[in-house]
Design an enzyme around this catalytic site. Structure first.
Site, mmCIF file in Angstrom:
data_model
loop_
_atom_site.group_PDB
_atom_site.id
_atom_site.type_symbol
_atom_site.label_atom_id
_atom_site.label_comp_id
_atom_site.label_asym_id
_atom_site.label_seq_id
_atom_site.Cartn_x
_atom_site.Cartn_y
_atom_site.Cartn_z
ATOM 1 N N SER A 165 44.585 -37.100 78.863
ATOM 2 C CA SER A 165 43.158 -36.872 77.862
ATOM 3 C C SER A 165 43.410 -38.745 77.632
ATOM 4 O O SER A 165 43.788 -39.295 78.294
ATOM 5 C CB SER A 165 43.727 -36.937 76.771
ATOM 6 O OG SER A 165 42.532 -37.582 75.291
ATOM 7 N N TYR A 167 49.619 -37.767 70.122
ATOM 8 C CA TYR A 167 49.011 -37.122 70.589
ATOM 9 C C TYR A 167 48.592 -38.447 72.133
ATOM 10 O O TYR A 167 49.029 -37.636 73.199
ATOM 11 C CB TYR A 167 47.352 -36.692 70.213
ATOM 12 C CG TYR A 167 47.032 -36.060 71.537
ATOM 13 C CD1 TYR A 167 47.190 -34.463 72.093
ATOM 14 C CD2 TYR A 167 45.530 -36.506 71.734
ATOM 15 C CE1 TYR A 167 46.621 -34.052 72.985
ATOM 16 C CE2 TYR A 167 44.709 -35.858 72.408
ATOM 17 C CZ TYR A 167 45.210 -34.523 73.227
ATOM 18 O OH TYR A 167 44.488 -33.940 74.037
HETATM 19 P P1 NAD Z 1 42.393 -25.368 73.565
HETATM 20 O O1 NAD Z 1 43.086 -24.993 72.084
HETATM 21 O O2 NAD Z 1 41.139 -24.635 73.544
HETATM 22 O O3 NAD Z 1 43.896 -24.044 74.566
HETATM 23 C C1 NAD Z 1 45.247 -25.009 74.644
HETATM 24 C C2 NAD Z 1 45.223 -23.647 74.766
HETATM 25 O O4 NAD Z 1 46.937 -23.781 75.149
HETATM 26 C C3 NAD Z 1 45.183 -22.591 73.985
HETATM 27 O O5 NAD Z 1 45.202 -21.212 74.617
HETATM 28 C C4 NAD Z 1 46.433 -22.297 73.098
HETATM 29 O O6 NAD Z 1 47.210 -20.584 73.188
HETATM 30 C C5 NAD Z 1 47.449 -22.815 74.394
HETATM 31 N N1 NAD Z 1 49.198 -23.661 74.075
HETATM 32 C C6 NAD Z 1 49.708 -24.048 73.231
HETATM 33 N N2 NAD Z 1 50.629 -23.899 73.678
HETATM 34 C C7 NAD Z 1 51.541 -23.471 74.189
HETATM 35 C C8 NAD Z 1 52.529 -23.639 74.915
HETATM 36 N N3 NAD Z 1 53.646 -24.133 74.046
HETATM 37 N N4 NAD Z 1 52.730 -22.920 75.951
HETATM 38 C C9 NAD Z 1 51.380 -22.783 76.608
HETATM 39 N N5 NAD Z 1 50.323 -22.285 76.350
HETATM 40 C C10 NAD Z 1 49.891 -23.053 75.114
HETATM 41 O O7 NAD Z 1 42.532 -26.071 74.139
HETATM 42 P P2 NAD Z 1 41.344 -27.134 75.422
HETATM 43 O O8 NAD Z 1 40.534 -28.582 74.851
HETATM 44 O O9 NAD Z 1 40.895 -26.203 76.438
HETATM 45 O O10 NAD Z 1 42.987 -28.550 75.852
HETATM 46 C C11 NAD Z 1 43.230 -28.059 76.650
HETATM 47 C C12 NAD Z 1 43.992 -29.041 77.153
HETATM 48 O O11 NAD Z 1 43.386 -30.409 77.497
HETATM 49 C C13 NAD Z 1 45.074 -30.235 76.740
HETATM 50 O O12 NAD Z 1 46.481 -30.513 77.474
HETATM 51 C C14 NAD Z 1 44.215 -30.503 75.516
HETATM 52 O O13 NAD Z 1 44.648 -31.808 74.971
HETATM 53 C C15 NAD Z 1 43.491 -31.477 76.802
HETATM 54 N N6 NAD Z 1 42.452 -32.306 76.206
HETATM 55 C C16 NAD Z 1 41.471 -31.944 75.404
HETATM 56 C C17 NAD Z 1 40.431 -32.730 75.140
HETATM 57 C C18 NAD Z 1 39.099 -32.188 75.009
HETATM 58 O O14 NAD Z 1 38.245 -32.787 74.505
HETATM 59 N N7 NAD Z 1 39.130 -30.512 74.581
HETATM 60 C C19 NAD Z 1 40.488 -33.618 75.497
HETATM 61 C C20 NAD Z 1 41.027 -33.791 76.223
HETATM 62 C C21 NAD Z 1 42.355 -33.437 76.295
#
Ligand code: NAD
Length: 249
Positions: free
Chosen positions: A140, A155
């Site tokens: 991130s 985080y």
């Molecule tokens: P999201 O919440 O839409 O999806 C995350 C998914 O991970 C969910 O389906 C959840 O059920 C699953 N999950 C959670 N814990 C788990 C576990 N222990 N085992 C298996 N699956 C698990 O989130 P997103 O925004 O799509 O984020 C995806 C990744 O991108 C994450 O690592 C997040 O930190 C990172 N990220 C997101 C953003 C953003 O702005 N959306 C920015 C930077 C980084």
């Protein structure tokens, strides 16, 4: 087709608006057979079915060693190889430094950092034997700029840990032609913020983004396609910023 007949595992892939499912869709469109791993079995299978019958939905908590190895057994039984792993599963919590309790630390670090380690360990023997593989870790921009967007300091720490782990894996696995790279997304419109990001907060964030918009899940999926395919054959240990210019360094 950039991923014809490649087998790709994507963790955290069942959230319909999430980065994992968007990546699964792009990979499937490029000919990959995709394994969608998420916590809930029904949701994982439903997401896989939306992409077609050659794909597989598997339930596993990426932070649980036994569940991870059971998932890998299923993958190898069905496909016999693994070409790409996207360590995407992650959770966040918008809390301040002094509010972080042991359970917050454990929850956030476990999914992003332990999950990335365990999932990577589970595919490495196969990738090494194949003498090819691409591991993509979703970190991130919070890791690079010390948070300040949505997630708390724990985080940022988890995602910074992912960067260090990925670089060290890249160094160790390079001789076996297994590449490891990271993506550092800026703020992407998914459900991870669970309705806690107000329109005012969004407007404040957009004001600091040269490309003048929040990111779309497809922005990350397309970056993952580059890192997962041979387009990036000579890149390992890199951090690919996909943040609209929010952080330029
Ligand atoms: P999201 O919440 O839409 O999806 C995350 C998914 O991970 C969910 O389906 C959840 O059920 C699953 N999950 C959670 N814990 C788990 C576990 N222990 N085992 C298996 N699956 C698990 O989130 P997103 O925004 O799509 O984020 C995806 C990744 O991108 C994450 O690592 C997040 O930190 C990172 N990220 C997101 C953003 C953003 O702005 N959306 C920015 C930077 C980084």
């Amino acid at each position: 087709m950039l991923l014809k007949d490649k087998v790709a595992i994507i963790t955290g892939a069942a959230s319909p608006r999430g980065l994992g499912f968007a990546t699964a869709k792009v990979f499937a469109g490029q000919g990959a057979k995709v394994v969608l791993i998420d916590l809930d079995d029904g949701a994982s299978k439903k997401a896989a079915a939306m992409l077609g019958e050659q794909h597989l939905g598997v339930a596993a908590n990426v932070a649980d060693e036994r569940q991870v190895s059971a998932a890998m057994e299923q993958v190898l039984a069905k496909y016999g190889r693994v070409d790409i792993l996207v360590n995407n599963a992650g959770i966040t919590q918008p809390i301040k430094l002094m509010e972080i309790k042991r359970e917050n630390y454990d929850a956030v670090l476990d999914v992003s950092l332990r999950g990335t380690l365990l999932m990577s360990q589970s595919v490495i023997p196969t990738m090494r034997a194949q003498k090819s593989g691409s591991i993509i870790c979703i970190s991130s921009v919070s890791a690079q700029r010390g948070g300040g967007i949505f997630g708390g300091p724990h985080y940022s720490a988890a995602k910074a840990g992912v960067l260090g782990l990925a670089k060290a894996m890249a160094r160790e696995l390079g001789p076996d032609n297994v590449r490891v790279n990271c993506i550092t997304p800026g703020l992407i419109q998914t459900d991870i913020t669970a309705g806690k990001l107000s329109d005012d907060m969004k407007a404040g964030i957009v004001a600091g983004i040269p490309l003048n918009r929040l990111g779309e899940a497809s922005d990350i999926a397309n970056a993952a396609l580059f890192l997962g395919s041979d387009l990036s054959a000579y890149s390992t240990g890199i951090t690919l910023d996909v943040n609209g210019g929010m952080l330029i360094h």
